[in-house]
Design an enzyme around this catalytic site. Structure first.
Site, short mmCIF file in Angstrom:
data_model
loop_
_atom_site.label_atom_id
_atom_site.label_comp_id
_atom_site.label_asym_id
_atom_site.label_seq_id
_atom_site.Cartn_x
_atom_site.Cartn_y
_atom_site.Cartn_z
N ASP A 93 -2.67 2.27 -6.19
CA ASP A 93 -1.58 2.28 -5.21
C ASP A 93 -1.60 1.09 -4.27
O ASP A 93 -0.93 1.12 -3.23
CB ASP A 93 -1.65 3.57 -4.39
N GLU A 94 -2.32 0.03 -4.61
CA GLU A 94 -2.48 -1.06 -3.67
C GLU A 94 -2.62 -2.38 -4.42
O GLU A 94 -3.31 -2.46 -5.42
CB GLU A 94 -3.73 -0.80 -2.83
N ASP A 143 0.87 -1.18 0.00
CA ASP A 143 0.00 0.00 0.00
C ASP A 143 0.90 1.23 0.00
O ASP A 143 1.64 1.46 0.96
CB ASP A 143 -0.91 -0.01 1.23
#
Length: 478
Positions: free
Chosen positions: A105-106, A11
């Site tokens: 983003d993860e 993350d």
């Protein structure tokens, strides 16, 4: 559950805000809030410096400004965020063929499937190496969680924030989870959390002690059984490499309610074009066009139309969205509009009706007499108008074929400079907009990796100042 912590969850830390801080040296260590800047905008991401003031994602932007009046408020730059995300996701795919992206983003990574980790030591070494590689390639930090299940890996990465790594050894799951809030578990939102609190259950340990039967009685069989398994740290979900998109959509919330029907139609057309750009960017086409309208009283209406086959033709999407709008009453005003495409496919079957209409329009244009010829003739989508309108305005039969129709001089619209957007000046080079108003725009000239730059002010119509593409965070910054 695995016997080794070989499921990794990455993350990126405060991703949008961190990208802005990395690309704008003067904002490093400062409170940065990214989101819609209008009075109805919401926060997309806040930097850790802004979070100390109580600002968080999904908060109304007006509330954020009251909590953090001196923060830097910027528009999102999704083009740059996607570029950085592509770099990070490519690095994850070098580790394993099983990468499950959850957002820009993860992502989850099955390290065992990639042959890079089989035990705690190799998993930790892989996670630390990944964090270092991401820092070197993007200048950004990411938090890593390692565990024997997806749920626990995500819990671990959250506990590791910011810029850390946490590995949960198999067999220690219940001990680690027990003191945590029930809100830590996936699917426990504010309503369920409050319901459990009223029953005296506030921690995961208390949730496990309550037992499955009691939880089923409290929140229902499906949810109760799932909560009990999560409280015990049990999760057998595999990492899935492909998460097929089900729809593509764009929407805008307007600072002031729209009442003008012509303006509303124009906004729908613009949204349709943006939606098609995103659709094509994902390599898809779709069959069902969806229009979303939120009225002045917050009532939200959706209308949809299913085509004969998948399309990524902007004209087809625009026409369908326009037809859907005709069935919506916008008399009282509109605060939000959205256009989406569902029923996605990896190929395009052109809409036969649209093709037929286009062919007829082209044939009509070719056989139009000279009075409606040229760029303003029938079938033109970007000229000065149709033949009949041009003839009426000109008071005659119009120019002969090959001549250019005289145009009325038009005043160039004032350029708008939005805070955070990229610009380039002929003399001073790349920079970004700090703010604008009363005919002036303030620009700070700096680039990723530089020292904080100087601020200069220009007229909004300065010919030496132009919008620009964002610079990469590292590497070639020319």
């Amino acid at each position: 559950m695995r016997a080794a912590p070989t499921i990794l969850h990455l993350d990126m830390d405060a991703f949008y805000a961190s990208v802005e801080q990395a690309s704008k040296p003067s904002l490093r260590g400062k409170a940065v809030i990214v989101g819609g800047l209008g009075p109805r905008g919401v926060v997309a991401t806040a930097s850790y410096e802004a979070r100390r003031f109580g600002v968080h994602s999904a908060m109304p932007m007006g509330q954020a400004r009251r909590l953090c009046p001196n923060g830097a408020y910027l528009i999102p730059r999704f083009t740059l965020y996607r570029q950085v995300s592509d770099i990070v996701m490519a690095m994850l795919r070098e580790l394993s063929p099983l990468v499950e992206p959850l957002s820009l983003d993860e992502a989850f990574v099955d390290l065992e499937a990639g042959g890079v980790a089989f035990d705690s030591d190799s998993a930790r070494a892989t996670g630390e190496r990944l964090r270092a590689d991401i820092r070197a390639a993007t200048g950004l930090s990411g938090s890593v969680g390692l565990a024997g299940s997806k749920m626990l890996a995500k819990v671990a990465s959250e506990e590791a924030k910011p810029a850390g790594l946490l590995l949960i050894e198999p067999g220690t799951e219940r001990e680690l989870l027990a003191p945590m809030s029930v809100r830590t578990l996936p699917g426990v939102g504010p309503a369920t959390g409050e319901h459990l609190r009223r029953a005296g259950i506030t921690t995961v340990g208390e949730l496990a002690e309550a037992g499955e039967d009691e939880l089923v009685r409290m929140v229902g069989r499906a949810h109760g059984a799932g909560l009990y398994r999560m409280a015990l740290g049990l999760d057998d979900r595999p990492v899935v490499a492909e998460r097929d998109a089900k729809s593509v959509s764009v929407e805008d919330t307007f600072d002031v309610d729209l009442h003008d029907r012509v303006r509303i139609r124009g906004e729908v057309q613009r949204l349709a074009d943006r939606c098609v750009q995103r659709l094509r960017g994902s390599g898809h086409s779709g069959r069902t066009i969806v229009l979303k309208v939120r009225r002045y009283d917050f009532a939200t209406l959706t209308r949809s139309e299913t085509l004969r086959g998948p399309t990524d033709d902007p004209a087809v999407v625009r026409e369908a969205a326009a037809r859907l709008l005709e069935a919506v009453d916008t008399t009282g005003g509109v605060r939000l509009l959205g256009v989406g495409v569902t029923g996605l496919a990896d190929y395009t079957q052109e809409d036969l009706f649209a093709q037929s209409s286009a062919a007829e329009a082209e044939a009509e244009a070719e056989h139009e007499d000279d009075g409606a010829g040229g760029e303003g003739g029938a079938g033109s989508t970007g000229g000065a108008g149709g033949g009949a309108e041009a003839e009426a305005a000109g008071g005659g039969t119009g120019p002969s074929e090959g001549q250019e129709r005289p145009r009325e001089p038009q005043e160039a619209p004032e350029r708008r400079w939005t805070a955070g957007s990229d610009v380039r000046h002929v003399l001073y080079g790349p920079g970004w907009v700090q703010g604008s108003g009363v005919g002036r725009v303030t620009v700070r000239f700096e680039r990723p990796g530089s020292e904080p730059g100087r601020v200069r002010t220009f007229r909004v119509d300065d010919p030496d100042l132009e919008p620009s593409d964002p610079l990469p965070l590292v590497g070639d910054l020319s």
